[in-house]
Design an enzyme around this catalytic site. Structure first.
Site, PDB file in Angstrom:
ATOM      1  N   GLU A  34       0.681  -1.114   0.021  1.00  0.00           N
ATOM      2  CA  GLU A  34      -0.143   0.052   0.072  1.00  0.00           C
ATOM      3  C   GLU A  34       0.798   1.295   0.152  1.00  0.00           C
ATOM      4  OE1 GLU A  34      -2.618  -3.305   1.077  1.00  0.00           O
ATOM      5  OE2 GLU A  34      -0.767  -2.537   1.853  1.00  0.00           O
ATOM      6  N   GLN A  88      -7.220  -1.922  -1.790  1.00  0.00           N
ATOM      7  CA  GLN A  88      -8.331  -2.722  -2.029  1.00  0.00           C
ATOM      8  C   GLN A  88      -9.630  -2.752  -1.065  1.00  0.00           C
ATOM      9  OE1 GLN A  88      -7.510  -7.269  -1.738  1.00  0.00           O
ATOM     10  NE2 GLN A  88      -7.336  -6.793  -3.798  1.00  0.00           N
ATOM     11  N   PHE A  89      -9.226  -2.216   0.322  1.00  0.00           N
ATOM     12  CA  PHE A  89     -10.196  -2.158   1.393  1.00  0.00           C
ATOM     13  C   PHE A  89      -9.516  -0.952   2.165  1.00  0.00           C
ATOM     14  CE2 PHE A  89     -10.767  -6.636   0.360  1.00  0.00           C
ATOM     15  CZ  PHE A  89     -12.172  -6.595   0.194  1.00  0.00           C
ATOM     16  N   ALA A  90     -10.753   0.063   2.721  1.00  0.00           N
ATOM     17  CA  ALA A  90     -10.322   0.977   3.587  1.00  0.00           C
ATOM     18  C   ALA A  90      -9.579   0.742   4.839  1.00  0.00           C
ATOM     19  CB  ALA A  90     -11.472   1.873   4.034  1.00  0.00           C
ATOM     20  N   ASP A  91      -9.763  -0.480   5.275  1.00  0.00           N
ATOM     21  CA  ASP A  91      -8.934  -1.202   6.328  1.00  0.00           C
ATOM     22  C   ASP A  91      -7.478  -1.287   6.172  1.00  0.00           C
ATOM     23  OD1 ASP A  91     -11.214  -2.362   8.096  1.00  0.00           O
ATOM     24  OD2 ASP A  91     -11.793  -2.325   6.017  1.00  0.00           O
ATOM     25  N   ILE A 126      -5.590   0.911   4.175  1.00  0.00           N
ATOM     26  CA  ILE A 126      -4.829   2.290   3.961  1.00  0.00           C
ATOM     27  C   ILE A 126      -3.756   2.511   4.739  1.00  0.00           C
ATOM     28  CG2 ILE A 126      -6.345   3.729   5.390  1.00  0.00           C
ATOM     29  CD1 ILE A 126      -6.250   5.785   3.127  1.00  0.00           C
ATOM     30  N   PRO A 150      -0.873   1.298   5.815  1.00  0.00           N
ATOM     31  CA  PRO A 150       0.736   1.325   5.568  1.00  0.00           C
ATOM     32  C   PRO A 150       0.767   2.325   4.555  1.00  0.00           C
ATOM     33  CG  PRO A 150      -0.361  -0.856   5.630  1.00  0.00           C
ATOM     34  CD  PRO A 150      -1.614  -0.081   5.912  1.00  0.00           C
ATOM     35  N   HIS A 177     -12.439  -5.698   6.549  1.00  0.00           N
ATOM     36  CA  HIS A 177     -13.038  -5.494   5.257  1.00  0.00           C
ATOM     37  C   HIS A 177     -14.071  -4.364   5.107  1.00  0.00           C
ATOM     38  CE1 HIS A 177     -10.760  -9.335   4.853  1.00  0.00           C
ATOM     39  NE2 HIS A 177     -10.361  -9.047   3.635  1.00  0.00           N
TER      40      HIS A 177
END
Length: 692
Positions: A413, A435-438, A440, A442, A482
């Site tokens: 990321e 891919q997912f907000a969770d 972000i 890194p 997710h």
């Protein structure tokens, strides 16, 4: 070798050694005068004392077509490419005419677009973070060369990422090296190893040096040099630069150098150093003087060089001290690059259009962008040719536009986000996906330290034009990793824009505008309304807008209007919301015909405060609805602004509605529903507020 060739070589060496001596004397005089004037040079800075030879050796081999990312100790490299001491001193003293940042950023943190010098994109304090944007520059250069987008005279250009050995242990450096070898990029990682990282020694910080570490990256050529010897450094770096120019592949230079000064002006060597005498034995200045004497440069001439350098630097310093300070009004200049899209244009609902779902609106928007703009790229995890995105949001794009333009990245990321800074610097316009907000987190380091600050700290020379797409939100048991909504954590970052569409038409119009916006734009895209599968979200489908449809970022939209009669008699309220909240509010409003106005923010930063205040003043009662947990949230920030700006118009306290204050979204579907808002919960709050 015949005598004529020997004479020419000797003459060239003499000229080169004189040049190096003059530059090294200047650098040494600068370090001395800075230290002697600590009461004036109060801003924290580092100098190149001990590193001069290897930095000059690198600088002398660079061309204006190259890109280089110096690190904070690289003042000799800057002198070597032609920067004047006075210019560097203006930055040191944070003066108005500092050519890099207008007095905004630290010494030896350059950003440069001079035609006659290597180019330098803005970078942060360079303790490893610069590796990703700089590698992004190399990847962008490679793309342009391979796709006939590069100038003919720049086909052998290369990139230099200068970095201290202590920074090589950063995880982001490994991400950069991985991409460099994976794609065989034209970049030199120029590692200067002085055995210190502030007060921590090399043996405390690492199990191996940078050369040894580099062996783990297949396809990375490596060399070692002794950076104290100018002639060795110049010759070996010359070979390395020539190899990268020819082969357009990555190379690592590990240069061993002494540290003869302080870590910085704020961390003095006397506080922690016990090896200064040992390091002094490898002083590159003394070695260069010895070399010059052996090559026919007289002691008197060398003494003259030193005296002239000292006098010159003293004069330059006096001029810099007396130079003009920045005007106070300039503090707000260059916060963001200006955009040309200020009005909604294009047809939102063409008469012959068909209804589409939100994910297809995004897909079509990116497809049209790639068709119209050869400088556009799309990359991220799983967006490539095999899958086309885990939500099929990139389906068919790689097949249509090629795997060189639509491609997968490793699970990185930080690289996905940070590389857009480098790509943008060379004129590309990347669209990337986390891919997912969770996931972000890194990448937030790059978002904060590099992307958000580039335009401001480069004094407007560079901007980062990138679109960062982030699927977000909870529905159907996505679970704790997710389903997160994180906008309140990202919104405090200045220098970026954030949008959050609630329907297909806005998805396409906002994505197009985000692409044309010259700033970094994050698009939060709720997974639960991608396909309108969640009950009550059928309204997120809309007629596909025209190809040229754009929505200016920062403009809210009234999604539902209340009846004038209800407003007149104080029987209405406004719901300020975005994303999935629009549909919870829409469905709840069915129980209160004509009484509810729904304001869809669409853009969270910039936020349409005017539309919010107008709506609140019209109705006197307001709900701020979000999917996020409420404590310390964006919703509460809006409520605070409303209370401050509209207090005299309020007939009741502003009500914030959101998810329960839990650390994660539970996997169990029933627990998930218990956590989230829904139309019934919203309806209950509407009733309570109307009864107030």
């Amino acid at each position: 070798m015949n005598r004529s060739l020997q004479a020419n070589k000797s003459k060239k060496n003499t000229v080169l050694f004189k040049r190096a001596l003059i530059d090294m004397f200047k650098a040494r005089a600068m370090a001395t005068i800075y230290d002697e004037n600590r009461q004036i040079t109060s801003y924290v800075h580092s100098t190149s004392k001990g590193h001069e030879a290897v930095q000059l050796a690198m600088a002398y081999h660079l061309k204006p077509i190259d890109w280089v990312a110096p690190y904070y100790r690289d003042e000799s490299l800057l002198l070597g490419i032609g920067m004047q001491p006075y210019q560097l001193m203006l930055q040191l003293l944070a003066k108005k005419d500092d050519p890099f940042s207008g007095g905004r950023t630290y010494y030896s943190h350059p950003s440069l677009l001079d035609e006659d010098k290597p180019k330098m994109a803005h970078q942060s304090s360079a303790t490893g973070m610069q590796a990703i944007p700089t590698t992004g520059i190399a990847q962008g250069i490679q793309y342009k060369k391979n796709n006939n987008l590069a100038d003919k005279d720049s086909l052998d250009s290369l990139v230099v990422c200068s970095i201290g050995d202590g920074s090589m242990t950063e995880g982001e450096v490994s991400e950069a090296l991985q991409m460099a070898v994976l794609h065989q990029l034209p970049i030199i990682y120029f590692v200067q190893d002085n055995d210190w990282g502030i007060s921590a020694s090399g043996e405390e910080m690492r199990a191996m040096d940078a050369y040894e570490f580099g062996s783990g990256f297949k396809g990375l050529k490596r060399i070692r040099i002794n950076g104290s010897y100018f002639d060795e450094a110049y010759n070996e770096i010359g070979k390395a630069v020539k190899w990268v120019r020819k082969n357009q592949k990555p190379l690592l230079i590990h240069a061993k150098v002494p540290l003869l000064g302080h870590h910085t002006s704020g961390v003095r060597s006397e506080w922690y150093r016990d090896d200064l005498e040992e390091h002094q034995k490898d002083d590159p200045l003394q070695f260069l003087i010895d070399l010059a004497l052996k090559n026919g440069i007289s002691k008197q001439e060398i003494t003259t060089f030193e005296k002239e350098a000292n006098l010159f630097i003293a004069d330059e310093f006096d001029k810099a001290v007396n130079a003009e300070n920045p005007t106070l009004s300039s503090v707000t200049d260059y916060v963001a690059a200006s955009t040309e899209i200020t009005e909604e244009t294009g047809e939102r609902s063409p008469s012959n259009g068909e209804k589409i779902i939100m994910v297809d609106a995004a897909l079509h928007a990116v497809d049209e962008i790639l068709e119209d703009h050869p400088e556009a790229l799309l990359y991220g995890q799983d967006v490539g040719i095999r899958l086309g995105g885990v939500f099929r949001e990139a389906a068919t794009l790689a097949q249509k536009h090629g795997t060189h333009r639509v491609f997968n990245t490793p699970i990185q990321e930080a690289y996905i986000i940070g590389s857009t800074s480098g790509m943008s610097a060379v004129g590309l316009k990347p669209i990337v996906e986390v891919q997912f907000a969770d996931y972000i987190w890194p990448g937030v380091n790059q978002l904060v330290t590099e992307l958000s600050k580039t335009h401001y700290l480069s004094n407007g020379k560079f901007n980062v034009q990138s679109v960062i797409r982030i699927p977000t939100g909870a529905y159907g048991g996505g679970g704790p990793y997710h389903s997160g909504t994180v906008e309140s954590s990202i919104l405090p970052i200045k220098g970026i824009k954030i949008v959050y569409p609630s329907n297909a038409a806005d998805m396409k119009g906002l994505l197009k505008a985000a692409f044309y916006d010259p700033n970094p734009v994050i698009m939060f895209e709720h997974k639960g309304i991608y396909w309108s599968k969640v009950p009550g979200t059928e309204g997120a489908k809309s007629i596909e807008p025209a190809r040229d449809y754009v929505i200016p970022l920062g403009k809210a939209r009234i999604h539902m209007e209340a009846d004038e009669e209800r407003i007149k008699y104080g029987e209405s309220l406004t719901i300020i919301t975005y994303g999935m909240g629009v549909w919870w509010a829409s469905n709840a409003a069915k129980q209160f015909p004509g009484q509810i106005e729904i304001l869809d923010l669409r853009s969270l930063s910039p936020c349409d405060d005017e539309a919010i205040f107008n709506s609140v003043k019209k109705h006197g009662k307001a709900i701020v609805l979000t999917e996020e947990t409420l404590n310390n949230s964006f919703a509460q920030a809006i409520a605070g602004k409303v209370q401050e700006e509209c207090f005299q118009f309020l007939d009741a306290p502003v009500k914030c509605v959101g998810s329960l204050n839990l650390p994660a979204v539970p996997l169990n579907v029933d627990l998930e529903k218990e956590m989230l808002p829904n139309e019934n919960k919203v309806a209950e709050h509407i009733q309570n507020l109307l009864n107030y």
